[in-house]
Design an enzyme around this catalytic site. Structure first.
Site, PDB file in Angstrom:
ATOM      1  N   ASN A  93      48.501  -0.261  11.932  1.00  0.00           N
ATOM      2  CA  ASN A  93      47.948  -1.497  12.512  1.00  0.00           C
ATOM      3  C   ASN A  93      46.913  -1.188  13.583  1.00  0.00           C
ATOM      4  O   ASN A  93      47.050  -1.538  14.758  1.00  0.00           O
ATOM      5  CB  ASN A  93      49.050  -2.418  13.033  1.00  0.00           C
ATOM      6  CG  ASN A  93      49.951  -1.757  14.053  1.00  0.00           C
ATOM      7  OD1 ASN A  93      50.007  -0.527  14.173  1.00  0.00           O
ATOM      8  ND2 ASN A  93      50.674  -2.573  14.808  1.00  0.00           N
ATOM      9  N   ASP A 306      59.030   3.959  17.727  1.00  0.00           N
ATOM     10  CA  ASP A 306      58.207   2.745  17.738  1.00  0.00           C
ATOM     11  C   ASP A 306      57.387   2.700  19.029  1.00  0.00           C
ATOM     12  O   ASP A 306      57.244   1.654  19.660  1.00  0.00           O
ATOM     13  CB  ASP A 306      59.061   1.479  17.585  1.00  0.00           C
ATOM     14  CG  ASP A 306      58.217   0.240  17.278  1.00  0.00           C
ATOM     15  OD1 ASP A 306      57.012   0.388  17.019  1.00  0.00           O
ATOM     16  OD2 ASP A 306      58.777  -0.879  17.297  1.00  0.00           O
TER      17      ASP A 306
END
Length: 434
Positions: A93, A306
């Site tokens: 992303n 993450d």
């Protein structure tokens, strides 16, 4: 960066075992034993520190290209090295999205140029992360970056037909689809975990079923297709049960948990401090305990950070306007020691399994996640497990400081990291960094 050296580690506890000497030559582990000698070797007196294989992260946001104000491949890989990582998977992303061979090769080449750890780009599943059309999965796999993991992380591949097609496509080259499990219609406007705390605070809730329903669908799809699916940042007790059931069927399902979901709960949101705003949200104490047990028994395969850096202005604002995400590369091993090792749920050999061996296997990453034994690549991390200290983001290598652990005392400190025998971190400091 420094060149490869002949290095002799004295008294290292390999996977937490009895102290031994480890000789590194030419990028590989040459010998392990007691009272080893090597002419002209650089000697590292470990003081009985724990020696682990270099850590592998399946889920890192390096933000480059497009959001270099948050992180770059250089700063992100420096943070990774300080955290004991020798390889990271960079999520898609970015801006532009990593949905073509050109973009993934750009990220891969930057990783090779800077050299603090190996960077394996993750390709987008769909064009622009829009969930409508499959991206160039085959071209990304065939590129110099050799992409094996595909994810629209940040968004869910919520269309079942698109998800099925993706699973069918990657099966041809033993790829894996890593799913961000979030049913968007159940989480529209959600700000935190749906439960008692959200009700009391009046914040829109994010129900556990929004994650669990997608996981249930996708394990069934993976079984139907005979392909591999990986569940990103699993966060609820119900999700654990679904993955456990799928594995009992022999289906090719793997899952990861973040360090913050092993430690933090939605009670922290009462502070309205946006540093605790994350996707998926912090859950309940019961969820945290279920996640720890599932990581211990192997239902959850691995820990993935993450790592989600954001600039100061995106977090230093009111809760509703704040971005979701936390940095995690430089604190992950400490959080795992605190939650899993110091509690007796995992030993150091199992930590190596959950933070190196399994993530490397899921990502099909050669040369990483290997045993600490002669003939193997010298991708290694040395941890002072007796250290205790407060987290201070001022010392982070990451460009961002949005850590939920600031001021919290955590155990463990990475003192050295080696990438194929070349030191990237020495005495807790980055090699070659200004």
């Amino acid at each position: 960066m420094t060149e490869q050296k002949t290095t002799l580690l004295r008294g290292a506890k390999i996977l937490g075992g009895e102290p031994q000497d480890v000789l590194i030559e030419g990028g590989t582990i040459a010998e392990i034993g007691r009272e080893l000698e090597a002419a002209d070797a650089e000697v590292v007196e470990t003081g009985g520190a724990v020696l682990l294989p270099g850590l592998v992260d399946l889920h890192t946001h390096l933000r480059e290209p497009g959001r270099e104000d948050s992180e770059t491949v250089l700063t992100g890989t420096r943070a990774a090295a300080k955290g004991g990582y020798t390889a990271v998977h960079a999520m898609a992303n970015t801006f532009p999205v990593a949905d073509t061979a050109g973009v993934v090769e750009q990220v891969w080449r930057l990783g090779k140029e800077y050299g603090y750890c190996d960077v394996r780009p993750v390709g987008a599943v769909t064009v622009g992360l829009e969930g409508k059309q499959l991206a160039e999965l085959g071209a990304m796999h065939d590129s110099a970056a050799e992409v094996r993991v595909f994810s629209d992380d940040g968004k869910c591949v919520d269309d079942a037909v698109i998800m099925r097609r993706a699973l069918e496509y990657v099966k041809a080259f033993d790829g894996v689809v890593a799913q961000h499990a979030q049913e968007p219609r159940l989480t529209a406007g959600a700000q935190m975990n749906e439960g008692i705390v959200s009700a009391e605070l009046g914040l829109a809730g994010w129900p556990a079923v929004a994650e669990e329903s997608i996981i249930a669908r996708d394990v069934l799809l993976a079984a139907h297709v005979g392909s591999r699916v990986h569940i990103c940042h699993l966060s609820t007790a119900g999700s654990v049960e679904i993955v456990r059931w799928a594995k009992s069927k022999g289906w090719n399902v793997t899952a990861e948990v973040t360090p913050h979901h092993l430690l933090l709960t939605d009670e922290l949101v009462r502070s309205y401090n946006p540093v605790y705003k994350v996707n998926p949200p912090l859950r309940t104490e019961a969820d945290v305990m279920a996640l720890r047990e599932a990581l211990a028994d192997g239902t959850i395969d691995c820990v993935a950070t993450d790592h989600a850096p954001h600039p100061h202005e995106d977090k230093d604002c009111e809760w509703g306007a704040a971005a979701m995400g936390m940095v995690g590369l430089e604190t992950a091993l400490s959080v795992v020691q605190h939650t899993m090792v110091d509690t007796g749920l995992l030993d150091w050999a199992q930590v190596a399994d959950r933070m190196s061996f399994r993530p490397a296997a899921i990502g099909r990453l050669e040369g990483h996640g290997r045993p600490v034994s002669p003939g193997e690549p010298a991708n290694l991390v040395l941890l002072d497990a007796d250290y205790r200290g407060q987290v201070d983001p001022a010392g982070f290598a990451s460009r961002s400081a949005n850590t939920p652990y600031e001021g919290r005392e955590l155990p463990g400190r990475v003192t050295h990291t080696w990438l194929r025998g070349r030191p990237t971190v020495v005495d807790g400091k980055l090699v070659g960094a200004a």
